[in-house]
Design an enzyme around this catalytic site. Structure first.
Site, PDB file in Angstrom:
ATOM      1  CB  CYS A  20       1.503   7.295  11.564  1.00  0.00           C
ATOM      2  SG  CYS A  20       3.093   6.752  12.177  1.00  0.00           S
ATOM      3  CD  GLU A  67      -2.778  -1.259   2.449  1.00  0.00           C
ATOM      4  OE1 GLU A  67      -3.710  -2.073   2.444  1.00  0.00           O
ATOM      5  OE2 GLU A  67      -2.483  -0.568   3.452  1.00  0.00           O
ATOM      6  N   GLY A  83       7.171  -1.751   5.794  1.00  0.00           N
ATOM      7  CA  GLY A  83       8.538  -2.238   5.799  1.00  0.00           C
ATOM      8  C   GLY A  83       9.535  -1.258   6.391  1.00  0.00           C
ATOM      9  CD  GLU A  84      14.100   0.186   8.983  1.00  0.00           C
ATOM     10  OE1 GLU A  84      14.772   0.942   8.252  1.00  0.00           O
ATOM     11  OE2 GLU A  84      13.506   0.565  10.016  1.00  0.00           O
ATOM     12  CG  ASN A 115       8.498   5.823  18.180  1.00  0.00           C
ATOM     13  OD1 ASN A 115       8.053   6.896  17.790  1.00  0.00           O
ATOM     14  ND2 ASN A 115       8.815   4.840  17.351  1.00  0.00           N
ATOM     15  CB  CYS A 172       7.407  -1.250  15.951  1.00  0.00           C
ATOM     16  SG  CYS A 172       9.056  -0.891  15.297  1.00  0.00           S
ATOM     17  CB  SER A 201      10.678   5.401  14.049  1.00  0.00           C
ATOM     18  OG  SER A 201       9.480   5.141  14.727  1.00  0.00           O
ATOM     19  CB  CYS A 242       3.852  -0.567  13.801  1.00  0.00           C
ATOM     20  SG  CYS A 242       3.726  -0.379  12.012  1.00  0.00           S
ATOM     21  CB  SER A 249      11.070   6.784   7.986  1.00  0.00           C
ATOM     22  OG  SER A 249      10.808   6.529   9.351  1.00  0.00           O
TER      23      SER A 249
END
Length: 346
Positions: free
Chosen positions: A332, A94, A159-160, A215, A118, A213, A121, A191
Site C-alpha cells: 500500500c 501497475e 490514481g484517485e 488516516n 497524499c 482513506s 504515498c 477506494s
C-alpha cells in the site's frame, strides 16, 4: 478512438446497443459481443463465429478490441504479483494481485499518476499524466485473469478513482454486468481519498463497496498529509459516509495508515471511535510502508497493538493489514516506479 476507430472495450452494454443500432443491428447482438469480449476473452472479431460475416467485417472496419499484456511481472516472497502494463501511448500503470487462502484480490489502477499528493504515498509523488479509459481499466482485469483466477476487485492502485469517475463508472458497469465480467457487487470495492461530491454520485450510479482513506482523526493532521481535506474536511467526508447507500449489512471500509508519532496514539484511537460511532464501518489499520519518497516511519508494534485492542474493545470490526508485496514495492502506497525503472533500464 484508436486510428479513427472506436475502442469497443470503452463501451458499456447500453453504449454497445446504441453503437450497433446505428448500424441497423439488433439489441441481442450487443449481448453476444459482450459475452465474447468478457466471458470468452475474444481478442478479435473473427473469433465471434456466431455473428454474421458482414457484421464482423463491418466491426473490423469501424472498431477495435483493445488489449493489455503485462510487459513485466514480479512475484513477492509472499506470493503477491505486480504487473506492469504499457499503454498505447507509452505510459505505464501497475496492478497488484494479492493471494489469500480462500481468494485472490486484484488491485487495479484508474489513472496514470495521481494528483492527490497524499504525503505518505509514493504514487502521489508522480504527477497526474492522464485518466485511464474504461477499456484500459477493464483490460487490467482481463489480462490478469489469463494468468490466475481473480475473485475480488479493488480500485486501490495508481490514481484517485473518483477523479476519473466517468470512466470508472463505465468500467464498473462492464465488471458487474451478467453479460460482462460477472463480478458480484460484494466483490468490488472503490477506494477514495475523500472526494465528497463524487462519492455521492458513485452511490447513485452503481452499487459497489466503498473504502475511504481516512488516516487522521483531526483536520489539522489530515490537512497536512492529505491536501484533499482542505476542500472536504472531516465533517463533510463523514457526512458523505453516513449517506452512502450500501445494501443489507455491508459496511464502509475505513482505511487508516498508521504513521509513527503522527496518528498512532491511543488518543487518536479514541477520537477515531468518536468519529465513526454512528457510521456502519469496518477499520483496516495499515502500518506505514516506508519508502524513499517520504521521511515518515512505521509505527512500533506496541503502538499498533494498543490501537487495535482499543478499537476491538469498543466493538469495532478491525483488521491490521500485513504488508503484502513490500519487497517488490507492491505494498500500500508504494506503487509506480521500481518495476518500470527496472524494465526501462534507468
Amino acid at each position: 478512438m484508436m486510428n479513427g476507430k472506436i475502442d469497443i472495450k470503452n463501451l458499456t452494454l447500453d453504449d454497445l446497443i446504441a453503437f450497433l443500432a446505428g448500424k441497423g443491428k439488433e439489441r441481442y447482438r450487443a449481448r453476444q459481443i459482450f459475452k465474447w469480449l468478457y466471458q470468452k476473452d475474444a481478442r478479435s472479431f473473427a473469433e465471434m463465429t456466431d455473428l454474421a460475416k458482414d457484421l464482423r467485417r463491418d466491426l473490423e472496419e469501424t472498431a477495435v478490441i483493445s488489449d493489455l499484456e503485462p510487459e513485466a511481472m514480479e512475484v513477492s516472497r509472499d506470493g503477491t504479483r505486480k504487473y506492469l502494463f504499457r499503454l498505447e501511448d507509452g505510459n505505464t500503470v501497475e496492478s497488484v494481485l494479492i493471494p489469500e487462502e480462500d481468494r485472490t484480490t486484484l488491485c487495479i489502477s484508474s489513472q496514470v499518476g495521481c494528483a492527490m499528493a497524499c504525503e505518505f504515498c509514493l504514487t502521489g509523488t508522480f504527477r497526474l499524466t492522464r485518466n485511464l479509459t474504461a477499456g484500459e481499466i477493464v483490460n487490467q482485469i482481463c489480462a490478469v485473469r489469463r494468468d490466475v483466477p481473480v475473485r475480488n476487485i479493488v480500485f486501490m492502485g495508481m490514481g484517485e478513482p473518483l477523479a476519473n469517475l466517468d470512466n470508472v463508472v463505465k468500467a464498473l458497469k462492464i465488471i458487474l454486468h451478467d453479460d460482462g465480467l460477472q463480478f458480484s457487487t460484494r466483490r468490488v470495492t472503490v477506494s477514495t481519498s475523500g472526494l465528497v461530491p463524487e462519492m455521492e454520485r458513485l452511490g447513485r450510479e452503481v452499487t459497489v463497496n466503498l473504502a475511504v482513506s481516512l488516516n487522521a482523526t483531526t483536520d489539522e493532521v489530515r490537512d497536512r498529509i492529505m491536501p484533499v481535506n482542505r476542500r472536504y474536511p472531516l465533517r463533510l467526508l463523514l457526512d458523505a459516509c453516513r449517506s452512502y447507500p450500501l445494501p443489507g449489512r455491508r459496511k464502509i471500509t475505513i482505511e487508516y495508515v498508521m504513521i509513527k508519532g503522527l496518528n498512532d496514539s491511543l488518543e487518536d484511537a479514541k477520537r477515531l471511535v468518536k468519529l465513526l460511532s454512528d457510521i456502519s464501518s469496518k477499520i483496516n489499520l495499515i502500518p506505514f510502508n516506508e519508502h524513499d519518497g517520504c521521511s515518515f516511519k512505521s509505527p512500533d508494534q506496541g503502538a499498533i497493538d494498543v490501537f487495535h485492542s482499543y478499537l476491538l474493545s469498543k466493538h469495532f470490526t478491525v483488521i491490521t493489514r500485513s504488508s503484502r508485496g513490500s519487497d517488490i514495492s507492491a505494498a500500500c502506497g508504494q506503487l509506480k516506479g521500481k518495476l518500470d525503472k527496472n524494465v526501462s533500464g534507468i
